[in-house]
Design an enzyme around this catalytic site. Structure first.
Site, PDB file in Angstrom:
ATOM      1  N   ASP A 121      -2.932   2.356  -6.142  1.00  0.00           N
ATOM      2  CA  ASP A 121      -1.871   2.449  -5.135  1.00  0.00           C
ATOM      3  C   ASP A 121      -1.793   1.263  -4.181  1.00  0.00           C
ATOM      4  O   ASP A 121      -1.145   1.350  -3.135  1.00  0.00           O
ATOM      5  CB  ASP A 121      -2.033   3.746  -4.329  1.00  0.00           C
ATOM      6  CG  ASP A 121      -3.318   3.776  -3.515  1.00  0.00           C
ATOM      7  OD1 ASP A 121      -4.183   2.914  -3.740  1.00  0.00           O
ATOM      8  OD2 ASP A 121      -3.452   4.665  -2.657  1.00  0.00           O
ATOM      9  N   GLU A 122      -2.416   0.151  -4.514  1.00  0.00           N
ATOM     10  CA  GLU A 122      -2.290  -1.012  -3.634  1.00  0.00           C
ATOM     11  C   GLU A 122      -2.477  -2.306  -4.418  1.00  0.00           C
ATOM     12  O   GLU A 122      -3.152  -2.348  -5.448  1.00  0.00           O
ATOM     13  CB  GLU A 122      -3.288  -0.956  -2.473  1.00  0.00           C
ATOM     14  CG  GLU A 122      -4.738  -1.003  -2.878  1.00  0.00           C
ATOM     15  CD  GLU A 122      -5.674  -1.088  -1.680  1.00  0.00           C
ATOM     16  OE1 GLU A 122      -5.399  -1.872  -0.745  1.00  0.00           O
ATOM     17  OE2 GLU A 122      -6.680  -0.368  -1.684  1.00  0.00           O
TER      18      GLU A 122
ATOM     19  N   ASP B  74       0.852  -1.186   0.000  1.00  0.00           N
ATOM     20  CA  ASP B  74       0.000   0.000   0.000  1.00  0.00           C
ATOM     21  C   ASP B  74       0.887   1.234   0.000  1.00  0.00           C
ATOM     22  O   ASP B  74       1.672   1.452   0.926  1.00  0.00           O
ATOM     23  CB  ASP B  74      -0.901  -0.019   1.243  1.00  0.00           C
ATOM     24  CG  ASP B  74      -2.055   0.959   1.143  1.00  0.00           C
ATOM     25  OD1 ASP B  74      -2.176   1.628   0.107  1.00  0.00           O
ATOM     26  OD2 ASP B  74      -2.845   1.041   2.108  1.00  0.00           O
TER      27      ASP B  74
END
Length: 453
Positions: free
Chosen positions: A133-134, A20
């Protein structure tokens, strides 16, 4: 000898990493402008330099110290953290207590995310990209529990040195525990939860830290005297099912460290959406419209970047206490019309103009990823007006949506429905399935373009 099996899992023990990125949008801006590092920085959706409209997409940790939060109106953020350039010119403002503001630049963030993804796919056999983003990584065949911490630190170092952004990593035998672990020691965190320690890891955590539990569900659980993950793990499954349906049993299993899911790559989503909660329920129609406009623009932008056209446009409105209302309209064919997304969303919102609202969301569905031309709407016109149906539910019987933010406080990654592998989703979202509230639009006679809608 067969690999050990975890209670509640159907397969051999796996090693799952959840990666993350920390304050990703802000981190990208700081990479582009190194002078912004360690400075209060706000990234705004629907924001333009020097303007006061829009909403906060993410704020750096330095900006959060001033009370700036994701999903907050830019105008309110400016009251708490003035722009640095204005503080220099205004003797009544303190330059040290001012910050920098930048508009969202998704094309740039996508390019940075692509560099991160390249590293992830090099380091793992299976990668499930959850959002920009993860991602989840299955590294069972790459490392052992004795070496996984060193591997995860090397991964973090590689991302930071090669891409210039910082990641937090959680490692565990299950996806749900890995996700919680990645958030446990942010920013720049690294937490490894080994087999046999998952239940203990969860015990003292606040119940909202459990995968699938957001603020709304946490408040309902607190009313049942369930305040920690340990309380949830020990709760009567029948009681949870009575209040939350099958999802109550699911979050109990997660709190107990039981998660049968394996890491699998994602296919094309069936829908795309954004949602945002108000600090308190509001009847302010301007605030509701402003939020819906921002969300509609974000959804349309995301659809464009994914090469998706959409045939259904809808909204979600959560009213007190926790009533989830959905409204949607279906078009004659799939289109890519950002202005239409905004107009239909605002039109559907009109039904709730006078109602107190906790949260709003905008969704496009019935997606088409083909490379064909946009549907020709000639001949779809009709004389009959469209009649809207409605759908609503209570969180006591339906999994209630809670938070539009990701675990790092960044807005824009949420969606209307629980993650079924085909829909882009995060935890604690309402599983509405098909749109019972859909209505089909017949274009007025003579209207041949949706731009006129």
């Amino acid at each position: 000898m067969d690999a050990a099996r975890l209670p509640g899992t159907s397969g051999p023990e796996q090693i799952v990493a959840h990666v993350d990125m920390d304050c990703f949008y802000a981190a990208c801006e700081q990479r582009r402008e190194p002078a912004l590092r360690n400075e209060p920085l706000v990234v705004g959706m629907g924001y333009e330099n020097g303007a006061t409209h829009g909403a906060v997409a993410t704020a750096s940790y330095e900006a959060r110290a001033y009370g700036v939060e994701s999903a907050m109106a830019i105008s309110e953020a400016l009251e708490r953290l003035p722009r640095k350039v204005e503080a220099v010119a205004d003797p009544d403002l303190t330059v040290e207590d001012a910050g920098f503001y930048r508009p969202v630049d998704m094309d740039f963030y996508e390019s940075v995310a692509a560099d991160v993804r390249e590293i992830l796919h090099t380091e793992a056999d299976v990668v499930r990209e959850v959002s920009i983003d993860e991602a989840y990584l299955d590294v069972t065949e790459r490392v052992s529990w004795k070496t996984v911490r060193s591997w995860a630190q090397d991964l973090k170092d590689t991302i930071e040195s090669a891409v210039g952004v910082v990641a937090s990593v959680g490692v565990a035998p299950t996806m749900s525990a890995a996700k919680v672990a990645s958030d446990r020691d942010k920013p720049d965190g690294l937490v490894v939860v080994e087999p046999g320690a998952v239940r203990e890891f969860f015990d003292d955590l606040p119940v909202e830290d459990v995968h699938g539990v957001g603020p709304v569900t946490a408040r309902e659980l607190a009313a049942l005297d369930i305040e920690t993950a340990g309380d949830l793990a020990a709760a009567d499954p029948e009681l949870l099912a009575e209040h939350f349906g099958e999802r109550g049993r699911e979050i109990r299993r997660y709190a107990r460290g039981e998660d049968e899911r394996s890491v699998t790559p994602k296919g094309d989503p069936k829908s795309l959406s954004r949602e945002s909660a108000f600090t308190d329920a509001t009847t302010d129609i301007e605030a509701k419209c402003r939020q819906v406009r921002t969300l509609a623009d974000a959804v349309a932008d995301r659809a464009e970047r994914k090469g998706a056209r959409y045939q259904t446009i809808g909204i979600k409105v959560v009213t007190p206490p926790f009533d989830v209302n959905t409204r949607a309209r279906s078009l004659p064919g799939p289109v890519e019309e950002p202005e239409l997304v905004r107009r239909i969303a605002l039109d559907l919102l009109g039904e709730f103009a006078d109602d107190p609202v906790r949260k709003v969301g905008v969704r496009v569905s019935n997606l088409d990823f083909s490379a064909g031309e946009q549907a020709n709407l000639d001949g779809f016109g009709g004389d009959n007006g469209s009649e809207e149906a409605s759908g609503s539910s209570r969180t006591s019987s339906t999994p209630a949506a809670a938070d539009e933010l990701d675990d790092d406080g960044q807005v824009g990654l949420g969606t209307f429905v629980a993650n079924d592998g085909d829909t882009e989703a995060v935890e604690d979202t309402a599983g509405e399935g098909t749109d019972a509230s859909e209505t089909h639009i017949s274009l007025p006679p003579g209207q041949t373009t949706l731009a006129e809608f």
